[in-house]
Design a protein around this motif. Structure first.
Motif, short mmCIF file in Angstrom:
data_model
loop_
_atom_site.label_atom_id
_atom_site.label_comp_id
_atom_site.label_asym_id
_atom_site.label_seq_id
_atom_site.Cartn_x
_atom_site.Cartn_y
_atom_site.Cartn_z
N LEU A 51 59.39 40.38 31.41
CA LEU A 51 59.48 39.99 32.81
C LEU A 51 58.62 40.90 33.67
O LEU A 51 57.85 40.45 34.51
N ARG A 52 58.75 42.21 33.43
CA ARG A 52 57.98 43.17 34.21
C ARG A 52 56.49 43.05 33.93
O ARG A 52 55.67 43.24 34.79
N GLY A 53 56.18 42.73 32.67
CA GLY A 53 54.78 42.69 32.27
C GLY A 53 54.05 41.47 32.79
O GLY A 53 52.86 41.53 33.04
N THR A 54 54.77 40.36 32.96
CA THR A 54 54.06 39.13 33.28
C THR A 54 54.39 38.56 34.65
O THR A 54 53.56 37.90 35.25
N ARG A 55 55.60 38.78 35.15
CA ARG A 55 55.97 38.06 36.38
C ARG A 55 56.18 38.98 37.57
O ARG A 55 56.13 38.54 38.69
N LEU A 56 56.48 40.25 37.30
CA LEU A 56 56.79 41.19 38.37
C LEU A 56 55.68 42.23 38.43
O LEU A 56 55.22 42.68 37.40
N ALA A 57 55.28 42.63 39.61
CA ALA A 57 54.35 43.76 39.69
C ALA A 57 54.87 44.73 40.73
O ALA A 57 55.36 44.32 41.78
N ARG A 85 40.83 46.05 33.92
CA ARG A 85 40.70 45.10 32.82
C ARG A 85 41.89 45.18 31.87
O ARG A 85 42.34 44.18 31.33
N GLU A 86 42.42 46.40 31.72
CA GLU A 86 43.55 46.65 30.83
C GLU A 86 44.69 45.64 31.04
O GLU A 86 45.32 45.19 30.10
N LEU A 87 44.93 45.28 32.31
CA LEU A 87 46.07 44.43 32.63
C LEU A 87 45.67 43.01 32.96
O LEU A 87 46.52 42.14 33.11
N ALA A 88 44.36 42.77 33.10
CA ALA A 88 43.93 41.48 33.63
C ALA A 88 44.21 40.37 32.64
O ALA A 88 44.05 40.53 31.42
N ALA A 89 44.61 39.21 33.20
CA ALA A 89 44.81 38.03 32.36
C ALA A 89 43.45 37.52 31.90
O ALA A 89 43.28 37.06 30.79
N ASP A 90 42.46 37.62 32.79
CA ASP A 90 41.10 37.22 32.46
C ASP A 90 40.28 38.50 32.40
O ASP A 90 40.09 39.18 33.40
N LYS A 91 39.82 38.86 31.19
CA LYS A 91 39.22 40.19 31.03
C LYS A 91 37.71 40.22 31.23
O LYS A 91 37.06 41.21 30.94
N SER A 92 37.13 39.12 31.71
CA SER A 92 35.68 39.11 31.88
C SER A 92 35.27 40.04 33.01
O SER A 92 36.04 40.33 33.91
N ALA A 100 46.10 41.84 38.92
CA ALA A 100 45.42 41.40 37.71
C ALA A 100 46.37 40.66 36.77
O ALA A 100 45.96 39.80 36.01
N ARG A 101 47.64 40.98 36.84
CA ARG A 101 48.62 40.33 35.96
C ARG A 101 49.01 38.97 36.48
O ARG A 101 49.72 38.24 35.82
N ARG A 102 48.58 38.66 37.71
CA ARG A 102 48.96 37.41 38.38
C ARG A 102 50.46 37.21 38.37
O ARG A 102 50.99 36.27 37.76
N PRO A 103 51.15 38.10 39.02
CA PRO A 103 52.61 38.04 39.00
C PRO A 103 53.15 36.99 39.97
O PRO A 103 52.39 36.42 40.76
N ASP A 104 54.44 36.74 39.88
CA ASP A 104 55.10 35.86 40.83
C ASP A 104 55.71 36.66 41.96
O ASP A 104 55.88 36.17 43.06
N VAL A 105 56.11 37.88 41.62
CA VAL A 105 56.75 38.74 42.60
C VAL A 105 55.95 40.03 42.68
O VAL A 105 55.64 40.64 41.66
N LEU A 106 55.60 40.41 43.89
CA LEU A 106 54.82 41.63 44.09
C LEU A 106 55.65 42.59 44.94
O LEU A 106 56.07 42.23 46.04
N LEU A 107 55.90 43.78 44.41
CA LEU A 107 56.69 44.78 45.13
C LEU A 107 55.79 45.95 45.44
O LEU A 107 55.12 46.47 44.55
N LEU A 108 55.74 46.38 46.68
CA LEU A 108 54.88 47.50 47.04
C LEU A 108 55.66 48.52 47.83
O LEU A 108 56.35 48.18 48.79
#
Lengths: 518, 274
Positions: free
Chosen positions: A109-115, A136-143, A185-193
């Protein structure tokens, strides 16, 4: 998730939502109900806190430092500070109760949907990795293009060199933006700052806040951020959640029975004089021919965009950074470059409060030990009075006496910043240098701290050097101002004159950003 | 986890080390038989002549010699591990604060690391023939510090760059204070792990020296010496070799477990995870 970073700009929000796996708009992405979190000694860090985040909405958490903003944001990720326990309440994230979720599911959950972007994001960046690998380490698209697009999105356009730097070569504001790029980069659904705008100059602060709103709208992100800047909260947040206060107000202008150092008295010659200072990091110049003159008892401001060399300048002045050439005079005496050649009295004379409150306190020593040590070292009071001196200093920065027995990990960011200020005040410095000290504090505490510094200046003749992105603060609290850009002084003079009739483009840009703000 | 349960868990993991070292320390006084007189036939079987673990090459009681033979090994190894960890911690921390000193220390460490341990022991003991156990300890310390100092310096480097160390240095603190009060307390976990590692290495070195008959000499009771003396009779009375072997192994294991238990797990971290 289907969207790609290069489609972000023109992708309409509705299409974005339709293609996602998230439930419809009105279903909350995160729902915190009645959350109560207790510290090991039974103190409540959070009392009956509630928070609802919906996709596409920007929620601001406000409240004085120590109110539990950071704890609440961390609770959403299912990770409470070590040693603390949840005594009541639920945290529901995207349909999962995070506290009953298994370790593996929670990590997914933390890795893919929450940041989550912490208060001091720089410390979360691997110092050995370059910016582009960090993203790039976390990006879904690493180009490479996607990474460049992410950096451009957080307003860190790659000029060919920035992406190749390591975190140590970035300014505080740049590190913060790299951390934000990593979160996106992870394209989360929830962003906490946690305090995403602290320590940023007004232009950048508005840009980041605007960016957050843009992300929330176009990608249907549910965004929560803690913030103590009422202006940002007012202009950008869709919803405001105010957390209650547990802290007493600072005691401004407390009388201190200390002898006034005669060397700090007013005089004609400048107390601190920096001339033609050159500093470079491995051949890259950071400061080029910088000068700074501060009269005894005066307050000097240093402003400039992030990365312009403000922090490097004050670190060189206090001796933490060696200069390649140039002179620094304190009260007419030349100081050696670096700390080694300076006497203890010279070191006592200048105290620096740094930007980052997290690393500023030794984790294995109590607040009382940290604040009491300079009192003892510089014989500011008799050994038996040290305890009273510590309590007095803590009260001056608005912390109750019992904080003397706490360890730094038990304090919030703002409280740590106040302890760092108390420690810098302890040796009765002639020059107090403050690097963005109010950026981690709520507006009220920040004002009280500035009043405290103004009071010290009045009573003891303490000379102040302030670095801040808060231009109204600089305008209201300083006599002279120095504007830095790219490691050079582009403008310097009396604050009123410089701000009334800025001559250099950089100054106008800084002021422009500040004055367009309502 | 409640405090009492955590305390109980702590005690359980500290117990083996305390028990074993305690037994080794008081062992010489609680031996059931004399350690230097035969009580059974050479390599007598376990149980023969009232011996629990049988007899050794001269028919002396294995259990008694086991109880008596650990003290010097345990004390020497603890002393070596303490000296090595302490020296390395201080040198590493100084090196982190004063990079020039750090570079010199690390280059010297690099050179010393090339010296094989056994060769080092032989060199020290041959050049100091009357040194006995002291010579072994000195050799083990000299051989251990180079490895440990590299680790300690690596762990101290990020702490030396932390804001609080800079603040203390800028505030006028001397080198000694920076090392002892600001850096070393934050290295507690690393130093305890290092202590555990160095203890195992010290046991290994001291036992090797004993096996090579550098240090303790027959007829002294010593675990390493027992393994060497009795190895020819391992088929007749396996206990005479296996028992001291197990004792050495358990000692290394239990002390490491204790060191790991004492290392802080959570709490006093300036920078929280996430």
């Amino acid at each position: 998730m289907s969207h790609t970073s290069d489609r972000r700009e023109d992708e309409p929000g509705v299409a974005g939502a339709a293609s996602r796996t998230v439930a419809p708009n009105d279903t909350p992405a995160v729902r915190v109900t009645g959350l109560t979190v207790a510290a090991p000694d039974g103190r409540l860090l959070l009392n009956d806190a509630s928070l609802t985040l919906r996709p596409g909405r920007l929620v601001a958490l406000t409240g004085p430092s120590g109110a539990g903003k950071t704890t609440l944001l961390r609770a959403v990720t299912g990770l409470l500070p070590p040693g603390t326990t949840r005594t009541a309440g639920h945290v529901d994230v995207l349909g999962h109760d995070v506290f009953s979720l298994g370790e593996r599911a929670l990590r997914t959950l933390r890795g893919t949907r929450l940041a989550h972007v912490g208060q001091d994001p720089g410390s979360g960046l691997n110092p050995r990795m370059r910016v582009r690998s960090l993203v790039r380490e976390l990006a879904a698209d690493k180009s490479a293009d996607a990474v460049a697009a992410l950096l451009a999105e957080v307003r860190l356009p790659d000029d060919g060199r920035l992406a190749a730097r390591r975190p140590g070569a970035l300014s505080g504001g740049q590190q913060r933006r790299v951390a934000l790029a990593r979160a996106l980069a992870r394209r989360p659904d929830v962003l906490l700052l946690d305090e995403p705008t602290a320590g940023l100059h007004p232009e950048l602060r508005d840009e980041i806040a605007e960016l957050l709103r843009h992300l929330a709208r176009t990608h249907h992100l549910a965004v929560a951020f803690s913030c103590h800047d009422p202006e940002v909260v007012e202009r950008f947040a869709d919803e405001i959640v105010h957390l209650g206060a547990h802290m007493p107000a600072p005691r401004p202008g407390a009388p201190r029975t200390r002898t006034v150092d005669s060397s700090a008295g007013k005089g004609g010659s400048p107390l601190l004089e920096v001339r033609d200072l050159h500093v470079s990091f491995r051949g890259t110049p950071a400061l080029t021919g910088v000068g700074l003159t501060v009269a005894p008892g005066a307050a000097a401001g240093i402003v400039g965009v992030s990365g312009s060399g403000k922090t490097t300048l004050v670190r060189t002045v206090v001796g933490l950074q060696r200069s390649t050439s140039g002179t620094i005079h304190l009260a007419g005496t030349a100081l050696s470059t670096g700390l080694r050649g300076r006497t203890r009295e010279q070191r006592r004379g200048m105290q620096l409060v740094t930007q980052n409150p997290l690393g500023a306190l030794n984790p294995s020593r109590t607040v009382g030990a940290a604040v009491g040590r300079p009192l003892r070292l510089h014989r500011r009071c008799a050994a038996r009075d040290v305890r009273d001196g510590v309590v007095d200093l803590l009260q001056q920065v608005g912390l109750p006496a019992e904080f003397a027995d706490r360890y730094p990990h038990e304090l919030s960011g703002g409280q740590r910043q106040r302890v760092a200020i108390a420690r810098a005040l302890a040796p009765d410095p002639d020059v107090l240098i403050c690097d963005e000290i109010t950026s981690a504090l709520d507006a009220e505490t920040g004002r009280a701290i500035m009043d405290l510094l103004a009071g010290l200046r009045e009573r003891r003749g303490t000379t102040l050097v302030l670095i801040s992105h808060d231009l109204p603060l600089i305008a209201g609290r300083t006599d002279t101002v120095t504007v830095l850009e790219g490691g050079r002084v582009v403008e310097a003079g009396r604050t009123a004159e410089v701000f009334a009739a800025p001559e250099h483009r950089a100054t106008r840009a800084l002021l422009g950003a500040a004055t367009t703000a309502p | 986890m409640s405090t009492t349960r955590r305390r109980a868990g702590l005690a359980v993991r500290l117990l083996p080390a305390l028990l074993l070292t305690g037994l080794a320390l008081v062992g010489p006084w609680i031996t059931p038989h004399a350690v230097d007189a035969p009580v059974t036939a050479p390599y007598g079987e376990a149980g023969a002549g009232g011996t629990l673990l049988g007899g050794d090459q001269l028919g002396r009681d294995v259990l008694s010699r086991l109880l008596a033979g650990g003290r010097d090994l345990v004390l020497s190894s603890l002393l070596v591990a303490l000296l090595v960890t302490g020296t390395a911690a201080v040198l590493g921390a100084i090196g982190a604060v004063r990079p020039l000193v750090g570079r010199v220390v690390e280059r010297i460490a690099d050179v010393l690391m090339l010296l094989p341990a056994v060769l080092g022991i032989l060199l020290v003991t041959l050049s100091w023939p009357g040194g006995g156990r002291l010579a072994v300890i000195a050799a083990a310390v000299v051989l251990g510090v180079p490895y440990a100092v590299r680790l300690a310096a690596g762990a101290a480097a990020p702490i030396a760059g932390a804001g609080y160390v800079e603040a203390a240095a800028a505030g006028g603190e001397r080198l000694w204070y920076l090392v002892v009060r600001e850096i070393l307390p934050n290295l507690r976990a690393v130093l305890l792990a290092l202590f555990g590692l160095r203890f195992v290495a010290a046991v290994y070195l001291v036992a090797t020296a004993g096996f090579l008959q550098v240090g303790p000499q027959p007829p002294a009771a010593d675990w390493a010496l027992m393994i060497r003396e009795n190895s020819s009779g391992i088929l007749l009375n396996p206990w005479s070799v296996v028992a001291p072997g197990i004792a050495i192994g358990l000692l290394a294991l239990s002390v490491n477990l204790a060191a790991a238990t004492l290392a802080p797990q959570t709490g006093r971290k300036a920078v929280t995870v996430l």
